[in-house]
Design an enzyme around this catalytic site. Sequence first.
Site, PDB file in Angstrom:
ATOM      1  N   GLU A  52     -21.039  48.202  85.099  1.00 29.87           N
ATOM      2  CA  GLU A  52     -21.022  47.733  86.490  1.00 29.87           C
ATOM      3  C   GLU A  52     -22.420  47.527  87.058  1.00 29.87           C
ATOM      4  O   GLU A  52     -22.624  46.645  87.906  1.00 29.87           O
ATOM      5  CB  GLU A  52     -20.254  48.730  87.370  1.00 29.87           C
ATOM      6  CG  GLU A  52     -18.752  48.753  87.110  1.00 29.87           C
ATOM      7  CD  GLU A  52     -18.322  49.759  86.062  1.00 29.87           C
ATOM      8  OE1 GLU A  52     -17.095  49.958  85.889  1.00 29.87           O
ATOM      9  OE2 GLU A  52     -19.221  50.368  85.411  1.00 29.87           O
ATOM     10  N   PHE A 114      -7.263  60.345  91.411  1.00 28.72           N
ATOM     11  CA  PHE A 114      -7.924  59.852  90.206  1.00 28.72           C
ATOM     12  C   PHE A 114      -8.810  58.654  90.549  1.00 28.72           C
ATOM     13  O   PHE A 114      -8.372  57.701  91.172  1.00 28.72           O
ATOM     14  CB  PHE A 114      -6.881  59.455  89.167  1.00 28.72           C
ATOM     15  CG  PHE A 114      -7.472  58.873  87.914  1.00 28.72           C
ATOM     16  CD1 PHE A 114      -8.228  59.661  87.047  1.00 28.72           C
ATOM     17  CD2 PHE A 114      -7.294  57.538  87.603  1.00 28.72           C
ATOM     18  CE1 PHE A 114      -8.782  59.124  85.896  1.00 28.72           C
ATOM     19  CE2 PHE A 114      -7.846  56.983  86.454  1.00 28.72           C
ATOM     20  CZ  PHE A 114      -8.586  57.786  85.598  1.00 28.72           C
ATOM     21  N   GLN A 115     -10.054  58.726  90.149  1.00 30.97           N
ATOM     22  CA  GLN A 115     -11.071  57.696  90.386  1.00 30.97           C
ATOM     23  C   GLN A 115     -11.259  57.414  91.879  1.00 30.97           C
ATOM     24  O   GLN A 115     -11.538  56.282  92.277  1.00 30.97           O
ATOM     25  CB  GLN A 115     -10.755  56.409  89.626  1.00 30.97           C
ATOM     26  CG  GLN A 115     -10.920  56.583  88.105  1.00 30.97           C
ATOM     27  CD  GLN A 115     -10.915  55.286  87.335  1.00 30.97           C
ATOM     28  OE1 GLN A 115     -10.338  54.292  87.760  1.00 30.97           O
ATOM     29  NE2 GLN A 115     -11.558  55.290  86.174  1.00 30.97           N
ATOM     30  N   LYS A 164      -5.769  49.944  97.050  1.00 27.52           N
ATOM     31  CA  LYS A 164      -4.831  49.207  96.199  1.00 27.52           C
ATOM     32  C   LYS A 164      -3.582  48.772  96.966  1.00 27.52           C
ATOM     33  O   LYS A 164      -3.056  47.665  96.739  1.00 27.52           O
ATOM     34  CB  LYS A 164      -4.444  50.069  94.997  1.00 27.52           C
ATOM     35  CG  LYS A 164      -3.753  49.284  93.888  1.00 27.52           C
ATOM     36  CD  LYS A 164      -3.636  50.097  92.613  1.00 27.52           C
ATOM     37  CE  LYS A 164      -3.020  49.271  91.491  1.00 27.52           C
ATOM     38  NZ  LYS A 164      -2.925  50.058  90.219  1.00 27.52           N
ATOM     39  N   MET A 482     -46.131  51.808  81.273  1.00 31.73           N
ATOM     40  CA  MET A 482     -46.757  52.033  82.570  1.00 31.73           C
ATOM     41  C   MET A 482     -46.906  53.519  82.854  1.00 31.73           C
ATOM     42  O   MET A 482     -47.939  53.967  83.381  1.00 31.73           O
ATOM     43  CB  MET A 482     -45.945  51.353  83.677  1.00 31.73           C
ATOM     44  CG  MET A 482     -46.632  51.384  85.035  1.00 31.73           C
ATOM     45  SD  MET A 482     -48.201  50.484  85.039  1.00 31.73           S
ATOM     46  CE  MET A 482     -47.621  48.812  85.369  1.00 31.73           C
TER      47      MET A 482
END
Length: 584
Positions: A52, A114-115, A164, A482
């Site tokens: 993502e 969940f999630q 949802k 760096m």
Amino acid sequence: MKRQMSGAKMIIQALKDQGVEVVFGYPGGAVLPIYDEIFLQNDIRHILVRHEQAAVHAAEGYARSTGKPGVVLVTSGPGATNAVTGMTDALLDSIPLVILTGQVPTFMIGNDAFQEADTVGITRPCTKHNWLVKDTDKLSEIIHEGFHIATSGRPGPVLIDIPKDVQFADGTYVPPKKVDTSRYQPQIKGDIEAITALVELMEQAERPILYTGGGVINSGPAASQLLRELADASGIPVTSTLMGLGAYPASGKNWLGMLGMHGLYEANLAMHGCDLMICVGARFDDRITGRVEDFSPHSKKAHIDIDPSSINKVVHTDIPIIGDIGHVLEDLLKIWKSRGRKVKKPAIGKWWKQIDEWRAVDCLAYKQEGKVIKPQYALERLEALTKGMDRYITTEVGQHQMWAAQFLGFDEPNRLMTSGGLGTMGYGHPSSLGVQLAHPDALVINISGEGSWLMNMQEMGTAVQYRLPAKQFILNNERLGMVRQWQELLHGERYSATWQEALPDFVKLAEAFGAKGIRVEDPADLDDAIMEMIRHDGPVIFDCLVEKHENCFPMIPSGAPHNEMLMGNAETQGVIGNTGAVLV
């Protein structure tokens, strides 16, 4: 007649009405209704990334190279939290994005489902605005408002969190033209009295400078054209931040190069010694200013910016002008021309003579000797062999990023995509895929170090799946360059955790993904290898083995003023001041 449809269908219709052609995303349970609607249509293309974070960076590359907003679709919980780095990157660099996230059903919010994650709470500090939509009837209006906010004023990312059950439920669709966007209408036109006062200072200035930033590019092509007209007609030197490269052409007669921590000697000393500094679409970032109290200490300062919160935030401004860069420059040119195009030509001629003396120091000088490729030489050859092509450059973050800014020339805006404010390693690879998708026939090259590139290496799968022929140009020094440089210069050469002992064979890695791998380690083979990379019609990993302990100079040490720089060439090793004397 009102149109009734499900929330998921409403989302796709809203994206179509906003002119969206591509969405970058990754599916999950909380966004399955939306993905089902994507499957049922052919107008919007979905690009399946492998992470993502990469979806957001790809959307950033798409947005920065086109001027259009990038769109991201991810699921709830870890889908949203994985996107946080990209959102923060876009916020700091003013990139317009619309991020759509799934959420657990409204009746489960707060139950640690969940999630489930508090996406709106988590992303409030790293978006321009965000929403949790609990009513399907409000969904289309919020999406249209989101596009307006993301692209108006100072651009940035917005997030819309969609449970949802809202996606499944039916609601009334509202088209964009019927949405009230009056709540957010940033000031576009600058104050004419302030612009006139700036023109009066331009007429009297003896050592003026234009300090330009990404705001010029964000304003659109007209702003870059107006900047060029102003600089060329007035004779005022132009320098730029990393994000502003290309707004004024690198081949232009008034170009000084990039300024700041790894900016050019002549640009930094001109900024330090000017008597009028005109800041156009930049925000006085700490990588630019060095020690703030010693930044451009002898100058009157004007600041043109569409974001009121940037004015006087870091550096006091004598003439603040709030407005869109294109509109303000247009009015400024009109007023300056109507007053006779006056500047102090003899004084500015003397100013240019001083600048030419600083240029003679040749702050980017290096020596390519022996059988080891210097990273500067690799980029110098890449520039020579691709100059004039329809070329877009993305970068990761580190030494290679600064060398790219120093050794590659950008004559047009929207040709460099890089992470400025957040300094996000892993940005360049997915960004290059977003750019390539937007410009399928162009040459897209991601300049990278091996450390940064490994952070989102999995996106080679995306490149191969969608036949995106972006080239991954890795300057491989087997070090986190760096950080290693800072450890050498500031921490007694104690190289703590900057040597990567287990690197992959990048050629075999490319082949494992179904792409082409090229490895080069001899300077004599470099040109042929670069041409082989360019001519290949698919994605390439180009593994360029370079000098392991090369440092990136010039460098302003942290907390030092602009006129104190560490120099790298043999003739000026040490710290050099504005008199040209070495201050070791």
